[in-house]
Design an enzyme around this catalytic site. Structure first.
Site, mmCIF file in Angstrom:
data_model
loop_
_atom_site.group_PDB
_atom_site.id
_atom_site.type_symbol
_atom_site.label_atom_id
_atom_site.label_comp_id
_atom_site.label_asym_id
_atom_site.label_seq_id
_atom_site.Cartn_x
_atom_site.Cartn_y
_atom_site.Cartn_z
ATOM 1 N N GLU A 273 1.667 3.937 3.012
ATOM 2 C CA GLU A 273 2.135 3.462 4.316
ATOM 3 C C GLU A 273 3.651 3.604 4.409
ATOM 4 O O GLU A 273 4.418 2.635 4.398
ATOM 5 C CB GLU A 273 1.625 2.015 4.515
ATOM 6 C CG GLU A 273 0.097 2.008 4.565
ATOM 7 C CD GLU A 273 -0.556 0.640 4.365
ATOM 8 O OE1 GLU A 273 0.159 -0.373 4.343
ATOM 9 O OE2 GLU A 273 -1.800 0.598 4.225
ATOM 10 N N HIS B 50 2.491 -3.392 6.984
ATOM 11 C CA HIS B 50 1.495 -2.369 6.638
ATOM 12 C C HIS B 50 1.430 -1.359 7.774
ATOM 13 O O HIS B 50 2.073 -1.524 8.808
ATOM 14 C CB HIS B 50 0.115 -3.009 6.452
ATOM 15 C CG HIS B 50 -0.009 -3.787 5.183
ATOM 16 N ND1 HIS B 50 -0.674 -3.319 4.092
ATOM 17 C CD2 HIS B 50 0.468 -5.019 4.839
ATOM 18 C CE1 HIS B 50 -0.606 -4.218 3.115
ATOM 19 N NE2 HIS B 50 0.077 -5.252 3.541
ATOM 20 N N GLU C 245 0.720 -4.456 11.316
ATOM 21 C CA GLU C 245 0.186 -3.105 11.124
ATOM 22 C C GLU C 245 1.012 -2.236 12.070
ATOM 23 O O GLU C 245 0.835 -2.282 13.291
ATOM 24 C CB GLU C 245 -1.300 -3.017 11.490
ATOM 25 C CG GLU C 245 -2.247 -3.770 10.556
ATOM 26 C CD GLU C 245 -2.515 -3.035 9.243
ATOM 27 O OE1 GLU C 245 -1.970 -1.926 9.039
ATOM 28 O OE2 GLU C 245 -3.261 -3.580 8.421
ATOM 29 N N HIS D 277 0.857 -1.187 0.000
ATOM 30 C CA HIS D 277 0.000 0.000 0.000
ATOM 31 C C HIS D 277 0.891 1.234 0.000
ATOM 32 O O HIS D 277 1.725 1.416 0.890
ATOM 33 C CB HIS D 277 -0.917 -0.001 1.226
ATOM 34 C CG HIS D 277 -2.048 -0.978 1.105
ATOM 35 N ND1 HIS D 277 -2.565 -1.655 2.171
ATOM 36 C CD2 HIS D 277 -2.758 -1.368 0.010
ATOM 37 C CE1 HIS D 277 -3.555 -2.439 1.737
ATOM 38 N NE2 HIS D 277 -3.682 -2.285 0.447
HETATM 39 ZN ZN ZN Z 1 -1.863 -1.592 4.143
#
Ligand code: ZN
Length: 456
Positions: A179, A314, A393, A176
């Site tokens: 990020e 992420h 995350e 992504h």
């Molecule tokens: Zn992500």
């Protein structure tokens, strides 16, 4: 003359395309829906008005961060007030926070990178070339494939032991685009693996043949610097369409969410077939060259050795997610190696907390975030059957979200490194490096012990 007009015309088009999206006076609100009704009210807002939800899913009891255009601020506040839903303004001016995040130290050309600012894709590429030149015996550049716009998806292989059938680990960052903390973590890990004298870090670096890809979505990452800081997807323009019915700029349709494009239960839940959506999963599973490149690289590693680890980085939320992202509750027992993955993640998270007191939650995405299919790490588990697959995350829990200030890069990296050291220890102790029969032996000896206990 015609040629000249042509050139001017082309330049004009390029200029229009390259218009920087300014988030001046965009607000971010924190809203925590407490009933199913409130979840529904918020979700409707998401689909109709083009407000940007920083996390894709609205869930009871979970903070939603909603970014609102300046001209919609009053409408938004009234909408919530009329429905007696509490909200808190947490960012007054998103562009100011973006500018703060993009701060760079004064030029210091001769010094190496110090993780005190966020590097562009070009800088990361140059840094990787430099670091493999300094450590040619252990580090080399590897290429997984090409992006839609033709950029190389490159990583660093670190191999101290040159074993015949090595234990391997792969790290995926910046699938992504927005990020930014994720490539800053990956490059730190590469650097530590090559330079650290800490015996724990050395063990982690040397026990495993590492393949670390700081930027797996290079087109999107570049675009998040040049054009739109909040860009998430890749830059595939083949589904371009009109997004005005959702009050969205049409450019949002110029991309596929790579973390919904993988071929394990593609498009089952938590993904969209609407190109205007942030979670647009693409025309079919593995339609995107970036996703295909990662999958091919994973299977290529498996042909050569024992690929034990796959880590996806992420942000944000401070969690270690265990696959599968659509499975929760008691059903997790059906996920291969779930018990071990969970134990490994919990111990990693506990170790992580000890460094800077940052707390991480552990669980499946369904249980602690939202249900999803088609993600890279779920495919690595369900499609490629890699034993230890985890998704981080990273920081924070939403105070800055994707706009994490550069001062937090190093503390974030230190704590993540601590967790990886612990994860490697636990995984090794559980027998994953040995022959594939190690676990079978362990289970059968437990069964024998039980049998003896009950005189069976
Ligand atoms: Zn992500």
């Amino acid at each position: 003359m015609i040629a000249k007009i042509g050139i001017i015309f082309i330049i004009t088009i390029l200029t229009i395309n390259a218009e920087y999206v300014n988030y001046k006076n965009y607000k971010v609100y924190k809203v925590t829906p407490t009933t199913d009704d409130e979840v529904k009210i918020l979700s409707e807002l998401k689909d109709q008005n083009g407000y940007m939800f920083w996390l894709e899913y609205v869930k009871k009891g979970h903070e939603a961060k909603i970014m609102v255009e300046p001209k919609k601020q009053n409408t938004f506040e009234r909408y919530l007030a009329d429905r007696k839903i509490k909200s808190e303004l947490i960012i007054e001016d998103v562009e100011r926070v973006i500018n703060n995040q993009r701060r760079r130290p004064a030029a210091r050309s001769s010094e190496p990178y110090k993780w005190d600012y966020y590097q562009t894709w070009e800088e990361i590429e140059a840094w990787m070339e430099q670091i493999v030149e300094e450590y040619p015996d252990v580090a080399s550049i590897v290429t997984a494939g090409l992006s839609v716009e033709g950029r190389l998806i490159r990583g660093i292989k670190i191999d101290y032991k040159k074993r015949e059938r090595p234990v391997m680990g792969m790290i995926e960052s910046a699938l992504h685009a927005r990020e930014w903390i994720t490539p800053a973590t990956a490059t730190w890990i590469i650097n530590e693996f090559l330079t650290s004298n800490d015996p724990d870090v050395r063990t982690l670096a040397e026990n495993v043949e590492w393949h670390i890809f700081p930027v797996t979505n290079p087109d999107g990452y570049v675009y998040s610097f040049t054009d739109n800081r909040m860009w998430r997807k890749n830059r595939n323009k083949s589904s371009f369409t009109n997004c005005s019915q959702w009050n969205l700029n049409d450019d949002i349709s110029n991309g596929v969410d790579l973390n919904r494009n993988f071929g394990y239960l593609w498009m089952v839940i938590g993904a969209s077939q609407n190109p205007c959506a942030e979670t647009y999963a693409g025309k079919y599973a593995f339609s995107e060259p970036e996703a295909m490149a990662i999958a091919n690289y994973v299977t290529g590693l498996q042909r050569r050795g024992n690929l034990v680890y796959y880590f996806a980085f992420h942000s944000y939320s401070q969690m270690i997610l265990v696959p599968y992202s659509h499975v929760g509750g008691a059903d997790v027992v059906n996920v291969p190696h779930y018990g071990d993955m969970f134990e490994i993640a919990v111990k990693g998270a506990e170790k992580l907390t000890q460094r800077h007191n940052t707390s991480y939650a552990v669980g499946t995405s369904l249980d602690i975030l939202y249900p999803v299919t088609g993600s890279a790490f779920d495919w690595v588990k369900g499609g490629a059957h890699v034993p230890i697959v985890l998704l981080y995350e990273l920081r924070d829990v939403g105070e800055y979200g994707f706009l994490l200030p550069p001062e937090q890069i190093i503390p974030n990296n230190e704590e993540v490194m601590d967790s990886l050291v612990e994860i490697e220890k636990v995984t090794r102790a559980l027998g994953y490096y040995g022959h594939s029969s190690a676990n079978v032996i362990k289970i059968s000896s437990v069964l024998v012990a039980i049998a003896l206990m009950f005189n069976l």
